[in-house]
Write an enzyme that holds these catalytic residues in place. Sequence first.
Site, PDB file in Angstrom:
ATOM      1  N   THR A 199      32.139  98.772  68.896  1.00 21.78           N
ATOM      2  CA  THR A 199      31.930  98.013  70.135  1.00 21.78           C
ATOM      3  C   THR A 199      31.252  98.861  71.196  1.00 21.78           C
ATOM      4  O   THR A 199      31.353 100.085  71.176  1.00 21.78           O
ATOM      5  CB  THR A 199      33.265  97.463  70.678  1.00 21.78           C
ATOM      6  N   ARG A 200      30.550  98.173  72.107  1.00 19.13           N
ATOM      7  CA  ARG A 200      29.982  98.885  73.251  1.00 19.13           C
ATOM      8  C   ARG A 200      30.582  98.363  74.554  1.00 19.13           C
ATOM      9  O   ARG A 200      30.119  98.674  75.634  1.00 19.13           O
ATOM     10  CB  ARG A 200      28.456  98.766  73.267  1.00 19.13           C
ATOM     11  N   ASN A 201      31.624  97.530  74.397  1.00 23.75           N
ATOM     12  CA  ASN A 201      32.282  96.929  75.559  1.00 23.75           C
ATOM     13  C   ASN A 201      33.746  97.320  75.595  1.00 23.75           C
ATOM     14  O   ASN A 201      34.303  97.713  74.576  1.00 23.75           O
ATOM     15  CB  ASN A 201      32.174  95.406  75.474  1.00 23.75           C
TER      16      ASN A 201
END
Length: 571
Positions: A199-201
């Site tokens: 994930t990048r969130n």
Amino acid sequence: MNAVSPPKPHGGRIVDLRVDAERAALLKQLAMDLPDVVLNERHMCDLELLATGAFSPLTGFMVQADHAAVCDRMRLSDGTLWPIPICLDVSEDRARRLEAGQSVALRDPEGFLLGVMHLADIWPAAVEDEARAVYGTLDRSHPGVDFLLQRAGNFYLGGPVEVISLPIHYDFKQIRRTPAEIRALHQRLGWQRVVGFTTRNPVHRPQYELTLAAMRQARANLLLLPFVGVARPEDIDHYTRVRCYQEILRHYPPDTAMLNLLPLAVRLAGPRNALLHAIIAKNFGCTHFIVGRDHGSPGLDMEGRPFYDCRETRALAADMAQELDIGILSFDEMCYLPYEDEYRFADQVPAETQTLRLTGSQIRQRLRSGRRIPEWASFPEVVAELQRAWPPPRRQGFTVFLTGLSGAGKSTIAKVLYSRFLEIGDRPVTLLDGDIVRHHLSSELTFSKEHRDVNVRRIGFVASEITKNRGIAICAPIAPYRSTRREIRRSIEAYGGFIEVHVSTPLAVCEQRDRKGMYAKARAGLIKGFTGVDDPYEAPEKPELRIDTEELTPDEAAQQVLVYLGQRGFL
Ligand code: PPS
């Protein structure tokens, strides 16, 4: 020609390109006579993943045949599944001074030697073809396309790499483990089934519930692999995110979840991205991998349509699962049922049942505007971390960006605002007027398109630093080009408010005022390329405010800005 004989191809499954001390000493000696290639941040992310085997089976930056095969059919030239080019791009000028067969010293921007690359191929990049093949679009609002078309070097260097030193990180060292280290840890803990989640969130409640569902379904432990490489400017910084992940970890049953950071530069290539992430997870020892609803997507294109069809992404991942030897778990969106006080997959909710959902970007917007984030949407500890980084507008910095023709009244409004902000006195204030900037920051620049862009980008950079440090920046350049203003907006909105004020006083009025006598000179042909006369001004399409000073005093004009800032909660 400078050449060092390359090492023998790697035999094991997980590649490790790091050389032993003896070879490192030899390479350091030889590197003194090799030409340098200075790596940027993206290259360094790729180099680290190549070096540690997260990109296994790759043993270097791609050669031309592999690059072509990957673009064409998502495979390396030997047929191995590989979805995205991992290339070392350089300028034409750099490429022309190198030749295949030579070795080069790979250095970080400070000149520190990271490794040696044995050049097998040097070739011009066909960036449009690559963008179409990999991203499926030429839309510049796609960050991957924008990078390829606008910022990447136009030549590629390909060949095997020997790594002397990994790029240095000073943060979160304990959770930057290599695939081999993570595999060993799994073995030590007896983790035989592991599901990977990239994930990048931040992980909010729906993602948390999703990972729990995946762990149950796969009867597996969880490896959380957040990206901490080059991100999009609007993404939440990784320091904040990692603190959030550390909080989230406490919510899983004891000893069932592990966190490890992945220095991957985001590409957002939708279906291809999902495959790349699955390969990486596999290299980290995962037996299963979660393909999220809109995996690896940058959201909507210029026409407001999704860049990628999530069904296609899931179908591709499912098709390739066997070949990748990893179980793919793809789920529908999760939503909250307030009456039942529980999360369910959207496709399992009976019709007519009330559901609630807050997407990651809605949560971000709420944070920015200082609105409450309910507990069902995110854990309070996560919200507290995010609020520390993203305080309510009253405590954020902001930039007032006045753009318009020469003589439109930008500087006068800027001066009034400067005094009023100082009078309020709650934040440091900096005035970046066109003339001041041209004198102190940009005295060597002309008024060509290229130089105007450099000038405006410099202003944007200073304003974003001021905004980041919670101050007020007032900018008043002509800034005639829409795309440059858009770029600046993105870099500033990552840290606080960006209020674009189009000072839209008509050309005829500006010309009539002609305080500096510039219009007269331009009309007489004594100044060439004068904005509004023989150079373009692209008016903002959707500025926060449009102010025509023809019939307003400077105080009244500034008042409009202050009222707007009050409404948005900044004052
Ligand atoms: S830009 O386009 O944003 O880089 O321009 P900026 O730095 O704001 O500088 C604009 C001021 O420079 C004077 N000037 C010119 N303006 C436009 N075109 C040309 N060719 C030019 N040559 C000099 C002009 O007086 C502008 O001053 P302001 O304060 O805007 O009236």
